[in-house]
Design an enzyme around this catalytic site. Sequence first.
Site, PDB file in Angstrom:
ATOM      1  N   CYS A 189      40.864  39.291  38.027  1.00  0.00           N
ATOM      2  CA  CYS A 189      39.889  40.205  38.030  1.00  0.00           C
ATOM      3  C   CYS A 189      39.875  42.121  38.329  1.00  0.00           C
ATOM      4  O   CYS A 189      40.016  41.780  38.843  1.00  0.00           O
ATOM      5  CB  CYS A 189      38.380  39.713  37.981  1.00  0.00           C
TER       6      CYS A 189
ATOM      7  N   LYS B   2      30.450  29.828  34.372  1.00  0.00           N
ATOM      8  CA  LYS B   2      29.516  29.471  35.518  1.00  0.00           C
ATOM      9  C   LYS B   2      28.760  28.411  36.112  1.00  0.00           C
ATOM     10  O   LYS B   2      28.192  28.075  35.996  1.00  0.00           O
ATOM     11  CB  LYS B   2      28.919  30.922  34.826  1.00  0.00           C
TER      12      LYS B   2
ATOM     13  N   ILE C  85      30.992  39.324  37.782  1.00  0.00           N
ATOM     14  CA  ILE C  85      31.648  39.933  39.417  1.00  0.00           C
ATOM     15  C   ILE C  85      32.212  41.044  39.370  1.00  0.00           C
ATOM     16  O   ILE C  85      32.586  41.729  38.195  1.00  0.00           O
ATOM     17  CB  ILE C  85      32.595  39.080  39.602  1.00  0.00           C
TER      18      ILE C  85
ATOM     19  N   GLU D 296      28.653  45.274  41.312  1.00  0.00           N
ATOM     20  CA  GLU D 296      29.126  46.843  40.414  1.00  0.00           C
ATOM     21  C   GLU D 296      30.021  46.820  41.365  1.00  0.00           C
ATOM     22  O   GLU D 296      29.918  47.425  42.298  1.00  0.00           O
ATOM     23  CB  GLU D 296      28.294  48.008  40.095  1.00  0.00           C
TER      24      GLU D 296
END
Lengths: 251, 208
Positions: A39, A66, A79, A92
């Site tokens: 990610c 999840k 995430i 964030e």
Amino acid sequence: MRRRLESMAEDATRALGKGSLPPGPVPEGLIRIYSMRFCPYSHRTRLILQAKGIRHEVININLKNKPEWYYTKHPFGQIPVLENSKHQLIYESVIACEYLDDAYPGRKLYPFDPYERARQKMLLELFYKVPHLTKECLVAFRCGRECTDLKLALRQEFCNLEEILGYQNTVFFGGDCISMIDYLFWPWFERLDVYGIADCVSHTPALRLWIAAMKQDPAVCALLIDKNIFLGFLNLYFQNNPDAFDYGLSC
Amino acid sequence: MSGGSARSLGKGSPPPGPVPEGVIRVYSMRFCPFAERTRLVLNAKGIRHEVININLKNKPEWFFEKNPLGLVPVLENSQGQLIYESTITCEYLDEAYPGKKLLPDDPYEKARQKMIFELSSQVLTNKKTTFFGGKNISMVDYLIWPWFERLEAVELIDCVDHTPKLKLWMEAMRKDPTVSALITDAKTLRGFTDLYLQNSPDACDYGL
């Protein structure tokens, strides 16, 4: 050899999914990041942890499956999330990065001067279309759709960034040394190649120089994701395979 | 000079001179909620400032040199430094000026404020569907709508240009039969508001 290096990476652990046990409290002296190996938003925060030498542990989350307990960490299950030994949660990616810079000693990644800080934040605003556009290009590319318009739009965004570097006449976006804003941009540039859009920087030489300079940075290098492993992940991800997130892990 | 009672500058207006030392300038518009954020912080911290109002429907050419995006608010200091984006201007003022700190010093508490703000903004601007509840209008849209209906009455509507998804939502809402059946036009809302603020007992019957 590359596979061994991957398994030695700090975040080389299997992603936790539904039915997994919630992790215990974070031990003192450590901060935990809930993440996913591929990610880009988590990547930002891991870069800051690395650059500042912050002792941390990584828990990877299976984003297609999840764990129920994960919604107690983030209301929408997103995430990255930081959790410290005082049970404080920070989410964030940009806020998490700033928190780490503020809370931990050592080298400051944001400038001290309020105007220079504001400048870096204004630069970040310039970047806001890039994550969405790169993702759209990836999806189009993977689904065999043409993406000329998307690539054109992305090139335009890169032209804007090129202009900044030209105007400033510095290697990095924050000046002559790497700083927060460079790390905040980096994850999407690292992905240009595996997303099949590396040619989008063909008209932006200063940006290419920046990319080359970033690849020399120790924190960037330490977290660089192997191209074949990334491609393996993408293949499984686009087949909706829930094991995608663990691709490349040795055990 | 306090909060922006001066006429706005438009196309053809001469560019303002440099900002005198000891003062910071804010380019603003009297009814813009984003610019109001910055003016709130300037006032809360007692920062000496001057206000130049910009005609957002007829922007001066020179204004794009202050902010290439042509939006308010923009701060300009005596060193010629320009800061824009309302939240960035607010944080800059808190950091650059002494006195009461509006953001907490504690890194976690500061992060917490930013998270709350970010999540509420996300709900408003990052929603992927036309309506807040999904593809079709539902409870949450009806619950939120009355405040936005009133925004139009007090001329804040221009500033949803900052947030195109919000603008699209408002247009979609106006097309809903229930909303349009109960909508009160801006003029009537303004008439009511005027009388109400004068504490007039006739306020509630305005327009009947």
